[in-house]
Design an enzyme around this catalytic site. Structure first.
Site, short mmCIF file in Angstrom:
data_model
loop_
_atom_site.label_atom_id
_atom_site.label_comp_id
_atom_site.label_asym_id
_atom_site.label_seq_id
_atom_site.Cartn_x
_atom_site.Cartn_y
_atom_site.Cartn_z
N GLU A 65 -3.24 25.48 -38.50
CA GLU A 65 -4.16 26.93 -38.71
C GLU A 65 -5.39 26.34 -37.84
O GLU A 65 -6.14 25.72 -38.59
CB GLU A 65 -4.11 27.35 -39.93
CG GLU A 65 -2.89 27.75 -40.55
CD GLU A 65 -2.25 28.92 -40.07
OE1 GLU A 65 -2.95 29.70 -39.30
OE2 GLU A 65 -0.97 29.26 -40.37
N GLU A 104 1.47 30.72 -42.56
CA GLU A 104 1.16 30.36 -43.81
C GLU A 104 1.55 31.52 -44.71
O GLU A 104 1.35 32.83 -44.36
CB GLU A 104 -0.18 30.10 -44.40
CG GLU A 104 -0.55 28.74 -43.66
CD GLU A 104 -1.96 28.52 -43.96
OE1 GLU A 104 -2.66 29.34 -44.53
OE2 GLU A 104 -2.66 27.43 -43.65
N ASN A 106 -14.49 25.27 -44.76
CA ASN A 106 -15.16 26.72 -45.15
C ASN A 106 -14.60 27.41 -46.18
O ASN A 106 -15.47 28.36 -46.56
CB ASN A 106 -15.23 27.34 -43.69
CG ASN A 106 -13.84 27.68 -43.21
OD1 ASN A 106 -12.74 26.80 -43.37
ND2 ASN A 106 -13.61 28.68 -42.40
N CYS A 125 -12.54 31.33 -39.70
CA CYS A 125 -11.69 31.35 -38.50
C CYS A 125 -11.26 32.64 -38.23
O CYS A 125 -11.12 32.87 -36.73
CB CYS A 125 -10.40 30.60 -39.06
SG CYS A 125 -9.32 31.21 -40.03
P1 NAD Z 1 -12.30 20.05 -38.73
O1 NAD Z 1 -11.34 20.01 -37.71
O2 NAD Z 1 -13.54 19.31 -38.24
O3 NAD Z 1 -11.79 19.18 -40.07
C1 NAD Z 1 -10.80 19.75 -40.85
C2 NAD Z 1 -9.95 18.68 -41.53
O4 NAD Z 1 -9.51 17.53 -40.51
C3 NAD Z 1 -10.88 18.01 -42.41
O5 NAD Z 1 -10.28 17.47 -43.58
C4 NAD Z 1 -11.16 16.49 -41.79
O6 NAD Z 1 -11.60 15.30 -42.63
C5 NAD Z 1 -9.75 16.61 -41.15
N1 NAD Z 1 -9.55 15.58 -40.15
C6 NAD Z 1 -10.47 15.20 -39.27
N2 NAD Z 1 -9.84 14.27 -38.22
C7 NAD Z 1 -8.52 13.81 -38.71
C8 NAD Z 1 -7.69 13.27 -38.10
N3 NAD Z 1 -7.50 12.38 -37.06
N4 NAD Z 1 -6.38 13.47 -38.64
C9 NAD Z 1 -6.27 14.18 -39.70
N5 NAD Z 1 -7.15 15.02 -40.22
C10 NAD Z 1 -8.45 14.87 -39.67
O7 NAD Z 1 -12.53 21.51 -39.07
P2 NAD Z 1 -13.65 21.99 -39.98
O8 NAD Z 1 -15.15 21.93 -39.20
O9 NAD Z 1 -13.70 21.48 -41.39
O10 NAD Z 1 -13.35 23.50 -40.11
C11 NAD Z 1 -13.84 24.42 -39.03
C12 NAD Z 1 -12.36 24.61 -38.35
O11 NAD Z 1 -11.26 25.09 -38.84
C13 NAD Z 1 -12.73 26.00 -37.37
O12 NAD Z 1 -12.37 25.76 -35.90
C14 NAD Z 1 -12.08 26.99 -37.74
O13 NAD Z 1 -11.68 28.08 -36.98
C15 NAD Z 1 -11.01 26.36 -38.45
N6 NAD Z 1 -10.13 27.26 -39.57
C16 NAD Z 1 -9.02 27.54 -39.40
C17 NAD Z 1 -8.28 28.35 -40.13
C18 NAD Z 1 -7.17 29.05 -39.92
O14 NAD Z 1 -6.37 29.56 -41.05
N7 NAD Z 1 -6.51 29.42 -38.71
C19 NAD Z 1 -8.91 28.43 -41.71
C20 NAD Z 1 -10.31 27.87 -41.54
C21 NAD Z 1 -10.88 27.26 -40.75
#
Ligand code: NAD
Length: 479
Positions: A254, A460, A156, A288
């Site tokens: 995060e 962070e 995102n 997020c």
């Molecule tokens: P996601 O968890 O589906 O994917 C995030 C990343 O994790 C991707 O790069 C994916 O390839 C990787 N991934 C998947 N399985 C993995 C594994 N087993 N080991 C290591 N990496 C793996 O999330 P998304 O749909 O891309 O993003 C949305 C989510 O991210 C929402 O829940 C949002 O709240 C959160 N988010 C949090 C912050 C924050 O700063 N707290 C910022 C942005 C997004």
């Protein structure tokens, strides 16, 4: 609609070279606006990931000896090239993940500040002198980089997360292996081109593209990885946390959020309503720190619902390149189904849709719900779409209690002129971040950004990353 497809097939960036995936496999990246093909990317394997880690490990002994002034120069050069290639980065944010132009520009500007702040960090990796009880002993702590840092980023805000985490890791002397979201690899590949052109030595920054659920564990469980920083969903964060605990690999997580906004009876709705809309509808709620819960003191409740619904029904849903457009497509079928299910479940259980609720293609209208109860999924779970619920409260105390009734703890906000209540809220909300008279969506390069509970572990930002991505060593000199 003016959308662009890159004819490119993206490659990994390992040890300073562009390489195909083992066996030449690729995967399709779709433009979320219409699910048309955006590009192909190397479909990384476990071996590809191990090559990336080996390259970062080999580069580390030399890279950690680079001078602060060199790392600072390279980072400032990254910022210059980003400005030269701004249109390309902004186009990518629009076509690869469906960012409206205004969100893409916001992200670009934020990304630049992340890089420049990281350049300043190069000279700020500091320990301290420590008084010693031993006669003639000079005692100090020094900070050393950890080694290989694994950076895993979500779809995102790929530029904000990449610029912040990669740049901070490199600034303090670590080398990096980056696994970008499978939905946003091009943005990271563009960034890698910029990092290489800026002069960073081969192997200091490596990118392996592919599916996280296939190759993520090869990264996070590798014994040559010294630190993991993950941004993404809570469920994957939990999985990574368990892997890291087993290997004693330090990490920051995060994760998701369900951020509340409390609006007290003395708040000025002229100011609050536009900020409330910004808090949830920017990038169609795929943030997020977006606010998906509004608790409004009863004297203002009806008026707030009326005005917020009016604003929501006029939120721009036009061409993504039109600066007035706010609502983005929802990134994937899986996420679209989640948004649909949350709205349908709420309506079936008695919630009222006071704005939006309908879809235009892959875009969900700016949606507001009232009469939401605890049995409805939308009440407690992260929707990650343009959907927010408004609840009446009878007192500040009730607002604080309800705002805290969540397993998440990322951002929060309160609108009031009462400084005592505002500060009481800031001190007692179980969130990592609190904005008084400002929206839940706010981020800066040098602040401690992060959440508690299901929203993550650690913080962070330049100072927080410097502390997390280095270790203190105690050194004495007997004089
Ligand atoms: P996601 O968890 O589906 O994917 C995030 C990343 O994790 C991707 O790069 C994916 O390839 C990787 N991934 C998947 N399985 C993995 C594994 N087993 N080991 C290591 N990496 C793996 O999330 P998304 O749909 O891309 O993003 C949305 C989510 O991210 C929402 O829940 C949002 O709240 C959160 N988010 C949090 C912050 C924050 O700063 N707290 C910022 C942005 C997004």
């Amino acid at each position: 609609m003016d959308t662009k497809t890159t004819s490119k097939t993206l490659q990994h960036f390992i040890g300073g070279s562009w390489v195909d995936a083992e066996g030449g496999a690729t995967f399709e990246v779709l433009n979320p606006l219409d699910d048309s093909l955006y590009c192909h990317a190397a479909n990384g394997t476990g071996n590809d990931m191990r090559k990336g880690i080996a390259a970062a490990k080999n580069a580390f002994p030399t890279y950690k000896e680079t001078l602060p002034k060199e790392r600072e120069r390279w980072l400032l050069r990254v910022a210059e090239i980003m400005e030269e290639r701004r249109d390309e980065l902004v186009d990518c944010l629009i076509d690869e993940i469906g960012s409206p132009f205004q969100k893409a520009m916001f992200e670009f500007d934020k990304g630049l500040t992340m890089i420049r702040a990281a350049a300043g960090l190069c000279r700020n990796v500091r320990g301290e002198t420590i008084p010693s009880d031993a006669p003639g002993k000079f005692s100090m702590s020094i900070r050393e980089p950890l080694g290989v840092v694994a950076v895993i980023t979500p779809f995102n805000v790929p530029l904000i997360k990449t610029t912040r985490l990669v740049a901070n890791a490199l600034a303090v002397g670590n080398t990096v292996v980056h696994l970008p979201s499978e939905m946003a690899p091009h943005l990271t590949v563009l960034f890698a081109e910029i990092v290489a052109e800026a002069g960073f030595p081969p192997g200091s920054y490596n990118v392996v593209t592919g599916f996280g659920h296939e190759i993520g564990d090869d990264l996070t469980s590798h014994t040559d990885v010294d630190f993991v920083t993950f941004t993404g969903s809570t469920v994957i964060g939990q999985h990574i946390n368990e892997i890291c605990a087993k290997n004693k690999t330090p990490n920051t997580l995060e994760l998701g959020g369900k951020s509340p906004t409390v609006i007290l009876a003395d708040a000025d709705l002229d100011e609050v309503v536009p900020l409330a809309a910004r808090s949830i509808y920017m990038f169609a709620g795929q943030a997020c720190i977006g606010s998906s819960r509004y608790y409004v003191e009863r004297p203002l409740y009806q008026e707030f619902v009326k005005r917020f619904s009016m604003v929501a029904s006029k939120i721009g849903m036009g061409d993504l390149r039109d600066p007035k457009t706010v609502i983005a497509p929802i990134i994937s079928d899986r996420q679209r189904n989640r948004v649909r299910e949350h709205i349908a479940d709420a309506v079936a259980k008695g919630a009222k849709v006071v704005a939006g609720g309908e879809w235009e293609g892959n875009r969900c209208q700016a949606t507001l719900l009232t009469d939401v109860t605890e049995e409805m999924t939308v009440c407690k779970a992260e929707t990650f779409g343009p959907v927010s619920s408004i609840y009446p409260i009878d007192s500040y105390e009730e607002g604080l209690e309800k705002a805290n009734d969540t397993e998440y703890g990322l951002s929060s906000a309160i609108f009031t002129k009462d400084i005592d209540k505002a500060f009481h809220f800031a001190r007692n909300i179980g969130a990592g971040m609190c904005h008084i008279n400002g929206p839940t969506i706010h981020d800066e390069a040098h602040v401690p950004f992060g959440g508690n509970g299901e929203s993550g572990v650690g913080r962070e930002g330049t100072d927080a990353d410097m502390e997390a991505m280095t270790e203190l060593k105690w050194v004495t000199v007997q004089l």
